[in-house]
Design a protein around this motif. Structure first.
Motif, short mmCIF file in Angstrom:
data_model
loop_
_atom_site.label_atom_id
_atom_site.label_comp_id
_atom_site.label_asym_id
_atom_site.label_seq_id
_atom_site.Cartn_x
_atom_site.Cartn_y
_atom_site.Cartn_z
N LEU A 90 8.64 3.01 6.33
CA LEU A 90 7.93 3.71 5.25
C LEU A 90 8.73 4.91 4.75
O LEU A 90 8.80 5.16 3.54
N ALA A 91 9.35 5.64 5.67
CA ALA A 91 10.17 6.79 5.27
C ALA A 91 11.34 6.32 4.41
O ALA A 91 11.71 6.95 3.41
N VAL A 107 0.34 4.54 -7.65
CA VAL A 107 0.86 4.02 -6.38
C VAL A 107 2.14 3.23 -6.65
O VAL A 107 2.10 2.09 -7.09
N ALA A 138 10.10 5.48 0.97
CA ALA A 138 9.83 6.72 0.24
C ALA A 138 11.13 7.27 -0.35
O ALA A 138 11.16 7.78 -1.46
N ARG A 160 5.77 8.09 -3.65
CA ARG A 160 4.36 7.75 -3.85
C ARG A 160 4.02 6.47 -3.10
O ARG A 160 3.81 5.42 -3.70
N VAL A 161 3.99 6.59 -1.79
CA VAL A 161 3.71 5.47 -0.90
C VAL A 161 2.30 5.64 -0.37
O VAL A 161 1.97 6.69 0.19
N LEU A 162 1.45 4.65 -0.58
CA LEU A 162 0.06 4.78 -0.15
C LEU A 162 -0.41 3.50 0.53
O LEU A 162 -0.03 2.40 0.11
N GLU A 163 -1.21 3.65 1.56
CA GLU A 163 -1.80 2.47 2.20
C GLU A 163 -2.87 1.94 1.26
O GLU A 163 -3.92 2.54 1.10
N TYR A 217 1.15 -0.29 0.70
CA TYR A 217 1.47 -1.03 1.91
C TYR A 217 0.22 -1.37 2.71
O TYR A 217 -0.86 -0.81 2.49
#
Lengths: 201, 163
Positions: free
Chosen positions: A72-73, A35, A76, A82-85, A39
């Motif tokens: 978020l975009a 990750v 990225a 590799r953006v993960l909640e 977020y």
């Protein structure tokens, strides 16, 4: 379409993976270091804030008006896709912000990742980070501390693009005459934060 | 060229389809583990993707690799035994609804994947070709061959149970 094809379509399948399966993905991804940007969204008196952190530290605080999907975009594109909640990584940030909004904290101690800014902008943010609770500087002041007193407009732009508002307190920077100036989260929120610190404008 | 969207967005958009694909392909008992393996493999490879086209097909392709892993592991487990595998015993309670999928799971991998993607998940042939890494006519053939095998199986089953 014959009976067989109808039967295949009629089979019941789960619509979603179970919550614990999804939570397992996040947990394992964190453990394996996959990750790059974690977020979480958290409630605040100014609406829902988006918090994002790299393994180094908090990299982004965004207001609803910034558009969470757009933010978020952007992360990225500029940091890593590799953006993960993954709220666990934002736990300290959430706690410190809560305490600040409740009047129980005047300084943030959480690690920051300011890699989204560089050069003069970065120096403006460093100068701004040093402004204490309840104090104010002018745009000219921070421009000077950042190394170029005449670059007042550039300082304003750097603060407008502050990736971590509230934590790097750009709301404490005002115009020379005492006017509010601008704010990344909207002037309403700048006024709210200054009010929280005992200043009414 | 479109930039890669945040991985979470891709996951949110397609996780239902990927999970259904795996449930149909390996059965409910292995679907959760297989889904996690798929997501982690996708996350590992994601930054190396050169464009954001066919992300759903890309996920299906990874899921299919993981499904094949499960099938191979099962074969290894079953090989040393002399006993015949007990069909339908793997998911008690859900056996009634998955009877047909158990037949599907016995198909050769490519046909199984093609039948599940096309007939269960309504995947367009163009996307099917990307997911199976073959041409569109080849994808159509795999669906057709899979369905033919299933019909033969159903026929055999019906005639044998009638006697």
């Amino acid at each position: 379409m014959d009976d067989l094809e109808r039967d295949l379509k009629a089979q019941t399948l789960p619509s979603e993976p179970p919550q614990e399966t999804l939570a397992g993905v996040t947990e394992r991804a964190e453990r394996e270091g996959l990750v790059d940007v974690a977020y979480a969204t958290v409630d605040s008196p100014m609406g829902e804030l988006l918090l994002a952190a790299t393994p180094t530290g908090l990299a982004r605080v965004a207001y609803p008006v910034n558009g969470h999907d757009a933010v978020l975009a952007d992360l990225a594109r500029r940091l890593s896709p590799r953006v993960l909640e993954a709220p666990a990584r934002l736990e300290q940030a959430r706690r410190e912000l809560d305490e600040y909004f409740e009047g129980r904290r005047q300084e943030f101690e959480l690690p920051l990742d300011l890699s989204l800014t560089r050069g003069f902008s970065r120096r403006v943010l460093d100068a701004t980070a040093a402004i204490g609770f309840g104090e104010q500087l002018t745009y000219r002041d921070v421009a000077r501390v950042a190394g170029s007193e005449r670059a007042v407009r550039a300082a304003g732009n750097a603060l407008g693009a502050n990736p971590v508002p509230v934590v790097v307190p750009c709301h404490r920077v005002l115009r020379s005459g005492g006017g509010l100036g601008g704010y990344t989260g909207g002037l309403e929120n700048k006024r709210f934060l200054l009010g929280l610190e005992g200043l009414t404008i | 060229m479109t930039a890669l969207p945040p991985f979470q967005t891709v996951l949110d958009e397609h996780r239902g389809d990927v999970y259904r694909y795996l449930t149909a392909s390996v059965g409910p008992a292995d679907a959760d583990d297989c889904f996690q393996e798929t997501c982690l493999a996708a996350l590992r490879a994601y930054p190396r993707l050169r464009h954001a086209d066919h992300l759903r097909a890309w996920l299906f392709r990874i899921a299919e690799h993981k499904a094949v892993d499960v099938h191979r592991a099962r074969m290894r487990r079953e090989l040393p035994s002399d006993e015949l595998p007990e069909r339908g015993a793997e998911d008690p309670g859900r056996a009634g609804q998955s009877g047909l999928f158990e037949e599907v799971r016995l198909l050769p991998h490519k046909q199984r994947a093609a039948v599940v993607l096309r007939c269960v998940l309504d995947t367009p042939y163009s996307e099917l070709a990307h997911a199976l890494d073959c041409s569109e006519p080849a994808a159509r053939r795999s669906v057709h061959e899979g369905l033919t095998k299933l019909r033969e199986g159903a026929h055999r089953w019906m005639t044998s149970s009638a006697t």
